[in-house]
Design an enzyme around this catalytic site. Structure first.
Site, short mmCIF file in Angstrom:
data_model
loop_
_atom_site.label_atom_id
_atom_site.label_comp_id
_atom_site.label_asym_id
_atom_site.label_seq_id
_atom_site.Cartn_x
_atom_site.Cartn_y
_atom_site.Cartn_z
N ARG A 169 30.21 40.38 58.38
CA ARG A 169 31.16 40.92 57.61
C ARG A 169 32.35 40.05 57.50
O ARG A 169 33.16 40.07 56.67
CB ARG A 169 31.39 42.55 57.78
CG ARG A 169 32.33 42.99 57.11
CD ARG A 169 32.55 44.62 56.75
NE ARG A 169 32.05 45.31 58.02
CZ ARG A 169 32.36 45.54 59.22
NH1 ARG A 169 33.87 44.85 59.44
NH2 ARG A 169 31.81 46.11 60.28
N TYR B 251 37.96 45.14 30.50
CA TYR B 251 36.43 45.58 30.68
C TYR B 251 36.49 47.29 31.05
O TYR B 251 37.45 47.67 31.82
CB TYR B 251 36.11 44.77 31.94
CG TYR B 251 34.68 45.33 32.25
CD1 TYR B 251 33.63 45.59 31.55
CD2 TYR B 251 34.50 45.83 33.92
CE1 TYR B 251 32.37 46.15 31.94
CE2 TYR B 251 33.36 46.22 34.08
CZ TYR B 251 32.44 46.31 33.17
OH TYR B 251 31.13 46.92 33.63
N ASP C 292 43.05 38.87 35.35
CA ASP C 292 41.75 38.73 35.14
C ASP C 292 41.29 37.57 34.27
O ASP C 292 41.31 37.62 32.86
CB ASP C 292 40.85 40.07 34.75
CG ASP C 292 39.46 40.05 34.67
OD1 ASP C 292 39.03 38.86 34.70
OD2 ASP C 292 38.83 41.13 34.93
N LYS D 93 30.12 36.33 36.07
CA LYS D 93 29.98 35.74 34.79
C LYS D 93 29.66 34.30 34.48
O LYS D 93 29.03 33.69 35.32
CB LYS D 93 31.05 36.42 34.04
CG LYS D 93 31.19 38.10 34.19
CD LYS D 93 29.92 38.65 33.38
CE LYS D 93 30.00 39.94 33.49
NZ LYS D 93 30.51 40.83 34.76
#
Ligand code: P1T
Length: 377
Positions: free
Chosen positions: A46, A98, A170, A195
């Site tokens: 992690r 979004y 973004d 994306k």
């Protein structure tokens, strides 16, 4: 280095032990320690994973930043950004983002005492008018999903510098190939790497890039403390994908330009939103701050029946959420990606029931146009 050279090489040294040219998938959750308090810089996956580190360095180079911090989804990254503020702080944010970003901030984070002003950031005056004594962040999406509205990034960074705010962009729709907000003075870039960056519709992931040591330290701490990390195989897939980001983006844009021209000449397409069209109200600003116009087009067909027919009858485009993959997708934002946004707010920004969003892939453009033309005539 040029973009493609960085895309292929940045963060990817041949493996020290074997010379493997491609960064291995370090599919391990933990690392053997030599003795108590002595290890090779890797304790637990992690916290540290070499495949993830390679990806973070790679995207940081493409965004002209110093640090990349990778997350398990775009929204996990969006969520982590709120660790830069505290209960009682105020965030100015684009009214069109979004739908999942809206849902997370307005319908979840607000319950933790954060205050959001949703404004049309394409007019910088709206940002200045929304400033409160407790404002800490200006968060913009440009071009926006799905209205393709553009915000002046130099303008945003100047307002933020003057007022000591953090600017967040973004940049998912442009990818680092077409736009680098850090170069325009912004503090943080966010991507849903699900994306264009990954581009093959087979990974969900997010990444944040910054030049600031202070912002990096906090987000790196949160990446480990909250633990929303991407798995090593996903990181490896994205690393493989960025090697072709430049050629994919060129083709996405070429195809989208032609399809947008087609729509702009078809009477059934009542309004066409694409920054590359001269009729886009911010075409000049787009030319100034972007190196291309991307692969996303939205079209308002004026009535729901036509919109429905388009999304139901396409053969090469696929009706699906998401965007930015090599295959063309079509989506109905009002009922899909932006269903969480109240109808009145959607209507105000032109996100109507008759709006259809096209993610133009890299197929042969003649086939894509024919696919639509068979429906619209
Ligand atoms: O889906 P995820 O990787 O969590 O990313 C969220 C996100 C953040 N920012 C922008 C601009 C986005 O478009 C998205 C995700 N968008 C879709 C799934 C979509 O179909 O629009």
């Amino acid at each position: 280095m040029g973009f493609s050279t960085d895309a292929i090489h940045a963060g990817q040294e041949p493996d020290l032990k074997t010379g493997a040219v491609i960064t291995p998938i370090y599919q391990t959750s933990t690392y053997a320690q030599e003795e108590l308090g002595k290890h090779k810089g890797y304790e637990y996956a992690r916290t540290q994973n070499l495949t993830r580190e390679s990806l973070e360095k790679n995207i940081a180079a493409l965004e002209k930043g110093k640090y990349g911090i990778a997350f398990s989804s775009g929204l996990a990254a969006t969520n982590a950004l709120m660790s830069l503020v505290k209960s009682g702080d105020h965030i100015i944010i684009s009214n069109n983002v979004y739908g999942g970003t809206y849902r997370l901030y307005e319908l979840v984070m607000k319950d933790f005492g954060l205050d959001y002003s949703w404004v049309d950031t394409s007019n910088l005056k709206n940002i200045e008018n929304a400033i409160k004594p407790n404002t800490k962040i200006v968060y913009v999406e440009t071009p926006t999903n799905p209205m393709l509205t553009i915000t002046d990034l130099k303008g945003v960074s100047e307002i933020c510098k003057k007022n000591n705010f953090i600017s967040i962009v973004d940049n998912t729709f442009m990818s680092p190939y077409f736009q680098n907000p850090l170069e325009m003075g912004c503090d943080i870039v966010l991507h849903s790497s699900t994306k264009y960056i990954n581009g093959h519709s087979d990974v969900v992931s997010g990444i944040v890039v910054t030049k600031s040591d202070k912002i990096h330290d906090r987000l790196r701490y949160i990446q480990n403390a909250a633990g929303a990390i991407p798995g090593p195989f996903d990181c490896w897939l994205i690393l493989r994908a960025t090697k072709t980001l430049a050629v994919r983006m060129e083709r996405h844009e070429k195809n989208a330009n032609q399809l947008a021209e087609y729509f702009s000449k078809n009477d059934k397409a009542k309004k066409v939103y694409y920054p590359g069209l001269k009729l886009h109200p911010q075409h000049e600003l787009a030319k100034k701050q972007m190196r291309g116009f991307g692969g996303m087009i939205s079209v308002d067909f004026g009535d729901i029946e036509t919109a429905k027919k388009v999304v139901n009858d396409v053969k090469i485009f696929t009706l699906a959420e998401s965007l930015g993959g090599v295959e063309s997708l079509v989506c109905h934002p009002a009922s899909m990606t932006h269903a969480s946004v109240p109808k009145a707010d959607r209507d105000k920004m032109g996100l109507t029931e008759s709006l259809v969003r096209f993610s133009v892939g890299i197929e042969d453009v003649e086939d894509l146009i024919e696919d639509i033309d068979n429906i619209l005539g």
